[in-house]
Design a protein around this motif. Structure first.
Motif, PDB file in Angstrom:
ATOM      1  N   LYS A   1     -35.527 -39.712  -9.121  1.00  0.00           N
ATOM      2  CA  LYS A   1     -34.436 -39.844  -8.159  1.00  0.00           C
ATOM      3  C   LYS A   1     -33.082 -39.557  -8.828  1.00  0.00           C
ATOM      4  O   LYS A   1     -32.194 -38.982  -8.202  1.00  0.00           O
ATOM      5  CB  LYS A   1     -34.412 -41.251  -7.523  1.00  0.00           C
ATOM      6  CG  LYS A   1     -35.568 -41.546  -6.607  1.00  0.00           C
ATOM      7  CD  LYS A   1     -35.615 -40.661  -5.387  1.00  0.00           C
ATOM      8  CE  LYS A   1     -34.567 -40.967  -4.356  1.00  0.00           C
ATOM      9  NZ  LYS A   1     -34.648 -40.030  -3.211  1.00  0.00           N
ATOM     10  N   PHE A   2     -32.938 -39.976 -10.088  1.00  0.00           N
ATOM     11  CA  PHE A   2     -31.677 -39.714 -10.798  1.00  0.00           C
ATOM     12  C   PHE A   2     -31.397 -38.208 -10.888  1.00  0.00           C
ATOM     13  O   PHE A   2     -30.254 -37.791 -10.976  1.00  0.00           O
ATOM     14  CB  PHE A   2     -31.698 -40.303 -12.216  1.00  0.00           C
ATOM     15  CG  PHE A   2     -31.626 -41.804 -12.245  1.00  0.00           C
ATOM     16  CD1 PHE A   2     -30.833 -42.499 -11.339  1.00  0.00           C
ATOM     17  CD2 PHE A   2     -32.342 -42.537 -13.188  1.00  0.00           C
ATOM     18  CE1 PHE A   2     -30.773 -43.897 -11.361  1.00  0.00           C
ATOM     19  CE2 PHE A   2     -32.281 -43.926 -13.223  1.00  0.00           C
ATOM     20  CZ  PHE A   2     -31.502 -44.603 -12.298  1.00  0.00           C
ATOM     21  N   LEU A   3     -32.464 -37.421 -10.887  1.00  0.00           N
ATOM     22  CA  LEU A   3     -32.292 -35.966 -10.961  1.00  0.00           C
ATOM     23  C   LEU A   3     -32.125 -35.332  -9.580  1.00  0.00           C
ATOM     24  O   LEU A   3     -31.847 -34.154  -9.455  1.00  0.00           O
ATOM     25  CB  LEU A   3     -33.496 -35.323 -11.657  1.00  0.00           C
ATOM     26  CG  LEU A   3     -33.653 -35.643 -13.134  1.00  0.00           C
ATOM     27  CD1 LEU A   3     -34.998 -35.168 -13.636  1.00  0.00           C
ATOM     28  CD2 LEU A   3     -32.543 -35.005 -13.951  1.00  0.00           C
ATOM     29  N   ASN A   4     -32.345 -36.120  -8.552  1.00  0.00           N
ATOM     30  CA  ASN A   4     -32.239 -35.613  -7.182  1.00  0.00           C
ATOM     31  C   ASN A   4     -31.193 -36.394  -6.407  1.00  0.00           C
ATOM     32  O   ASN A   4     -31.484 -37.065  -5.427  1.00  0.00           O
ATOM     33  CB  ASN A   4     -33.586 -35.709  -6.477  1.00  0.00           C
ATOM     34  CG  ASN A   4     -34.536 -34.637  -6.940  1.00  0.00           C
ATOM     35  OD1 ASN A   4     -34.412 -33.476  -6.565  1.00  0.00           O
ATOM     36  ND2 ASN A   4     -35.449 -35.006  -7.816  1.00  0.00           N
ATOM     37  N   VAL A   5     -29.992 -36.291  -6.892  1.00  0.00           N
ATOM     38  CA  VAL A   5     -28.903 -37.029  -6.270  1.00  0.00           C
ATOM     39  C   VAL A   5     -27.826 -36.032  -5.858  1.00  0.00           C
ATOM     40  O   VAL A   5     -27.658 -34.990  -6.494  1.00  0.00           O
ATOM     41  CB  VAL A   5     -28.375 -38.089  -7.271  1.00  0.00           C
ATOM     42  CG1 VAL A   5     -27.812 -37.463  -8.506  1.00  0.00           C
ATOM     43  CG2 VAL A   5     -27.374 -39.009  -6.623  1.00  0.00           C
ATOM     44  N   SER A   6     -27.145 -36.343  -4.771  1.00  0.00           N
ATOM     45  CA  SER A   6     -26.096 -35.437  -4.306  1.00  0.00           C
ATOM     46  C   SER A   6     -24.955 -35.394  -5.318  1.00  0.00           C
ATOM     47  O   SER A   6     -24.363 -36.423  -5.654  1.00  0.00           O
ATOM     48  CB  SER A   6     -25.580 -35.910  -2.949  1.00  0.00           C
ATOM     49  OG  SER A   6     -24.292 -35.441  -2.735  1.00  0.00           O
ATOM     50  N   ARG A   7     -24.684 -34.198  -5.812  1.00  0.00           N
ATOM     51  CA  ARG A   7     -23.689 -34.009  -6.869  1.00  0.00           C
ATOM     52  C   ARG A   7     -22.321 -34.516  -6.418  1.00  0.00           C
ATOM     53  O   ARG A   7     -21.653 -35.258  -7.138  1.00  0.00           O
ATOM     54  CB  ARG A   7     -23.622 -32.515  -7.199  1.00  0.00           C
ATOM     55  CG  ARG A   7     -22.751 -32.170  -8.349  1.00  0.00           C
ATOM     56  CD  ARG A   7     -22.939 -30.715  -8.723  1.00  0.00           C
ATOM     57  NE  ARG A   7     -22.290 -30.446  -9.973  1.00  0.00           N
ATOM     58  CZ  ARG A   7     -21.050 -29.992 -10.066  1.00  0.00           C
ATOM     59  NH1 ARG A   7     -20.355 -29.746  -8.989  1.00  0.00           N
ATOM     60  NH2 ARG A   7     -20.509 -29.782 -11.258  1.00  0.00           N
ATOM     61  N   THR A   8     -21.931 -34.114  -5.213  1.00  0.00           N
ATOM     62  CA  THR A   8     -20.583 -34.482  -4.735  1.00  0.00           C
ATOM     63  C   THR A   8     -20.443 -35.988  -4.575  1.00  0.00           C
ATOM     64  O   THR A   8     -19.389 -36.542  -4.869  1.00  0.00           O
ATOM     65  CB  THR A   8     -20.281 -33.795  -3.391  1.00  0.00           C
ATOM     66  OG1 THR A   8     -21.461 -33.782  -2.612  1.00  0.00           O
ATOM     67  CG2 THR A   8     -19.783 -32.389  -3.558  1.00  0.00           C
ATOM     68  N   SER A   9     -21.514 -36.634  -4.089  1.00  0.00           N
ATOM     69  CA  SER A   9     -21.392 -38.084  -3.880  1.00  0.00           C
ATOM     70  C   SER A   9     -21.219 -38.820  -5.208  1.00  0.00           C
ATOM     71  O   SER A   9     -20.538 -39.843  -5.281  1.00  0.00           O
ATOM     72  CB  SER A   9     -22.599 -38.619  -3.111  1.00  0.00           C
ATOM     73  OG  SER A   9     -23.737 -38.614  -3.926  1.00  0.00           O
ATOM     74  N   VAL A  10     -21.820 -38.290  -6.286  1.00  0.00           N
ATOM     75  CA  VAL A  10     -21.675 -38.938  -7.598  1.00  0.00           C
ATOM     76  C   VAL A  10     -20.283 -38.673  -8.163  1.00  0.00           C
ATOM     77  O   VAL A  10     -19.573 -39.596  -8.575  1.00  0.00           O
ATOM     78  CB  VAL A  10     -22.745 -38.405  -8.590  1.00  0.00           C
ATOM     79  CG1 VAL A  10     -22.522 -38.973  -9.983  1.00  0.00           C
ATOM     80  CG2 VAL A  10     -24.138 -38.764  -8.112  1.00  0.00           C
ATOM     81  N   LEU A  11     -19.890 -37.396  -8.142  1.00  0.00           N
ATOM     82  CA  LEU A  11     -18.630 -37.030  -8.793  1.00  0.00           C
ATOM     83  C   LEU A  11     -17.403 -37.539  -8.032  1.00  0.00           C
ATOM     84  O   LEU A  11     -16.363 -37.782  -8.636  1.00  0.00           O
ATOM     85  CB  LEU A  11     -18.552 -35.509  -8.958  1.00  0.00           C
ATOM     86  CG  LEU A  11     -19.650 -34.890  -9.832  1.00  0.00           C
ATOM     87  CD1 LEU A  11     -19.427 -33.403 -10.012  1.00  0.00           C
ATOM     88  CD2 LEU A  11     -19.749 -35.566 -11.195  1.00  0.00           C
ATOM     89  N   SER A  12     -17.543 -37.698  -6.708  1.00  0.00           N
ATOM     90  CA  SER A  12     -16.373 -38.162  -5.938  1.00  0.00           C
ATOM     91  C   SER A  12     -16.329 -39.681  -5.797  1.00  0.00           C
ATOM     92  O   SER A  12     -15.480 -40.219  -5.095  1.00  0.00           O
ATOM     93  CB  SER A  12     -16.384 -37.523  -4.556  1.00  0.00           C
ATOM     94  OG  SER A  12     -17.575 -37.908  -3.886  1.00  0.00           O
TER      95      SER A  12
END
Lengths: 436, 271
Positions: A126-137
């Motif tokens: 799951k850590f590898l399948n996370v929405s990039r924008t939601s993490v970075l923002s």
């Protein structure tokens, strides 16, 4: 005796297959595949019914006028899509869990440790399948579910291997005899911290998901291959990826859909004229080398029944029959398994190549017309060419010859696979008898 | 052979394969018809039909304006239909242009019920000739003033015979009840249009734009006449949207050059 039956090459492959089954890593993967089979089978059948019977682009929908006599189509589609998404859609998660679980199982009797190893692998995936924008923002985290299906099985297996081996090493190092909460918490915490770091590193440095990165591999060397070597290369690479566990349909090559549309426009607007793109992945590979799914799995199934399967093997083949007839090859890939089989990898790559070579030749010399009509989902393999050419009997004959040729190619390898499976079964029975 | 008899799995597989193929063999003779029904040609022109007293050059400025504001420039073909049904062409379609503009004007471009019916028939002649040349089977249309009536009449009476599919229709200041502003009075044209509204294509998306120069209309066409469009299209087509444009260039003759309308054409007709 065995050498007389199968020859040296066959014997070597059988012993390699048996050795791999004894190998800790491969054994865990094969057991995980067997565990995932029921889910994959149910999901594939649901997907097949949805796509082939209930969607306008489906073979049975079109040919049997399903919309005229079947009610509640929408409700049925919703129901089947839910089943398919809940089973096939999580096959990568099941694989990550099971591989890690089976790797840890032999070194600990503590159920909590086994389950935690599996669950840690799931979290790692799951850590590898996370929405990039939601993490970075720094917004609410959104998980991406598109890469957790059959296309993500390889990633699931790799994460399962990584976590399972690490967990196993930690458990062996600590030499835990009884269940110890402190040790379990420590090992799990270390793994979660490491996996989350890996996930964050990937997310912050890469724009594509890990699954998409793997899929991109199949495309980069071939830009619209029309020459036969290009088709061979595309087919070999995609077969290899499927064999390694990137299952399911691969995305189309850029520009391919435009060519397909131009071919259709040509026969619609100027009937009788030659189509502009007779030799493409669509007209050759999709039509003549994908019967039963990638790797000509319908030929594999025919060979499976042609050899002498024992009762268990026959039952397995029968279970995969319906989806394979609709070109859904995932149950066979997981159930036999074709995936990661050292014996079946050879015909899995060679059979489509033989089919592509023969079909390319027939189309190139205009012995058989090229496909231009849209292909309905779930069309039985041998009929794809016939319907795609608007009813050419030459295309049907070519498909049947391709199928027969591929069945012949599969036949010895299938026989060796069945022999290897019997040998493994006998070993298991002997082992159980010795224990008793 | 004796060995084959003892392979029930193989026979089941072959039997099921044959059964699965049967519907395909049975359906194949109907395949071409079915595919043709769903087939949409790569080319989908946008027909522009001017109103009365305007020629096929009526939309030159509008097309220039649309091409300037878009990344995709489209070619322009102008067709004039003579009273004897002959066609005169000017301009040309660029090779590979999938969404060209085709303006259809009429030698007899006068106003009046009978003339409008004739213009609709002349439009059909032009449409069939263009369809035979360029092999398109779907299109969109924009009609200014009576041009909207011509397109609506064509869609009700002759479209089905051409086998083409209408995607979108935009009528600008179209008087569906001619110049009559009395809500209680129905013209013969309006009666004709409502009588045959069931023949309109079900998948059509329609936008009707009214100009507002005064509180009652755009200077020539009354609001009520434009509003009558809802009695023709609403509930009969896939989508029907009515809009009113006010401000500069909102009088009847200036509507095709109105900046807001150009944006609406770009957004709703060409997208």
């Amino acid at each position: 005796m065995l050498e007389m039956q199968v020859g040296r090459c066959g014997q070597w492959l059988i012993s390699l297959d048996v050795k791999l089954h004894h190998n800790r890593q491969f054994n865990a993967i094969y057991r995980a595949l067997r565990l995932a089979l029921p889910l994959v089978l149910i999901g594939s059948i649901a997907d097949f019914i949805d796509q082939a019977w209930l969607q306008t682009s489906g073979y049975y929908y079109q040919t049997l006028n399903v919309s005229h006599w079947l009610f509640q189509l929408k409700l049925m589609r919703q129901y089947l899509r839910l089943i398919s998404a809940g089973t096939l859609g999580f096959s990568a998660i099941v694989m990550a869990f099971a591989v890690s679980f089976y790797l840890v199982a032999p070194v600990t009797r503590a159920t909590a440790d086994r389950l935690l190893a599996g669950m840690t692998a799931v979290m790692g995936l799951k850590f590898l399948n996370v929405s990039r924008t939601s993490v970075l923002s720094l917004h609410t985290i959104h998980w991406v579910s598109t890469n957790l299906g059959t296309q993500g099985i390889l990633i699931g297996v790799l994460v399962g291997l990584l976590v399972g081996n690490g967990y196993r090493w930690a458990l062996q190092r600590e030499q835990i005899v009884r269940e110890s909460l402190t040790q379990t918490v420590t090992i799990t915490s270390i793994w979660l911290v490491l996996l989350a770091t890996g996930g964050l590193l990937w997310t912050s440095t890469q724009r594509a998901s890990l699954g998409s990165a793997f899929l991109a591999l199949v495309h980069w060397p071939f830009h619209l291959p029309h020459f036969v070597l290009g088709l061979f290369g595309y087919s070999s690479l995609s077969s290899l990826l499927q064999w390694a566990g990137v299952l399911g349909p691969l995305t189309t090559i850029k520009g391919e859909s435009i060519q397909t549309a131009q071919n259709l426009a040509a026969i619609m607007d100027h009937p009788g004229r030659a189509i502009p793109h007779p030799l493409t992945i669509h007209t050759v590979v999709s039509v003549y080398a994908n019967m039963g799914g990638s790797g000509m799995l319908l030929a594999l199934l025919l060979a499976w029944f042609l050899c002498r399967p024992d009762r268990a093997q026959r039952r397995l083949g029968s279970l995969c029959l319906v989806p394979t007839l609709g070109n859904y090859g995932v149950p066979l890939m997981v159930g036999l398994p074709v995936m990661l089989s050292p014996i079946l990898v050879i015909p899995f790559i060679l059979a489509p190549l033989a089919s592509i070579g023969l079909s390319w030749l027939c189309i190139r010399f205009q012995w058989v017309p090229a496909v231009a009509y849209p292909l309905a989902t779930g069309t039985p393999g041998p009929l794809i060419g016939y319907l795609g050419t608007g009813g050419s009997w030459a295309a049907l004959w070519l498909a049947l010859i391709d199928l027969a040729l591929c069945t012949l190619i599969y036949w010895p390898f299938v026989k060796w696979t069945q022999l290897a499976q019997r040998q493994l079964m006998e070993e298991a029975v002997d082992h159980a008898a010795t224990k008793a | 052979m004796r060995q084959l008899k003892h392979k029930p799995g193989l026979w089941t597989l072959l039997g099921l394969l044959l059964v699965a193929c049967l519907p395909g063999f049975w359906w194949q003779p109907h395949q071409a018809t079915t595919v043709r029904q769903d087939y949409r040609s790569e080319m989908a022109p946008t027909f522009l039909v001017p109103g009365s007293s305007a020629t096929q050059n009526r939309f030159n400025d509008l097309v220039k304006q649309l091409n300037q504001s878009s990344k995709n420039k489209h070619s322009l073909l102008r067709v004039e239909v003579m009273e004897n049904g002959h066609l005169k062409y000017s301009g040309q379609l660029r090779r590979g242009d999938r969404r060209p503009y085709i303006v259809v004007g009429f030698q007899n471009h006068h106003d009046g019920y009978t003339n409008i019916l004739k213009q609709a028939k002349w439009f059909t002649i032009a449409f069939k000739a263009l369809q035979a040349t360029y092999k398109f089977n779907h299109f969109s249309g924009m009609g200014h003033s009576n041009g909207g009536l011509v397109l609506t009449l064509f869609m009700e009476h002759d479209l089905a015979k051409t086998g083409a599919h209408a995607d979108r229709l935009m009528t600008i200041g179209t008087p569906f009840n001619l110049e009559v502003s009395d809500p209680n009075e129905d013209t013969q044209l309006f009666k004709d249009l409502t009588a045959d509204r069931d023949r309109l294509p079900r998948q059509l998306i329609v936008y009707s734009i009214a100009g507002s120069k005064t509180f009652t209309g755009d200077g020539i066409v009354p609001f009520d006449s434009v509003n009558r469009g809802k009695y023709i299209f609403q509930g009969r087509v896939k989508g029907f949207t009515q809009m009113t444009i006010t401000g500069a260039d909102a009088n009847h003759a200036d509507l095709p050059e109105n900046q807001q309308i150009a944006e609406l054409i770009q957004q709703d007709l060409l997208s």
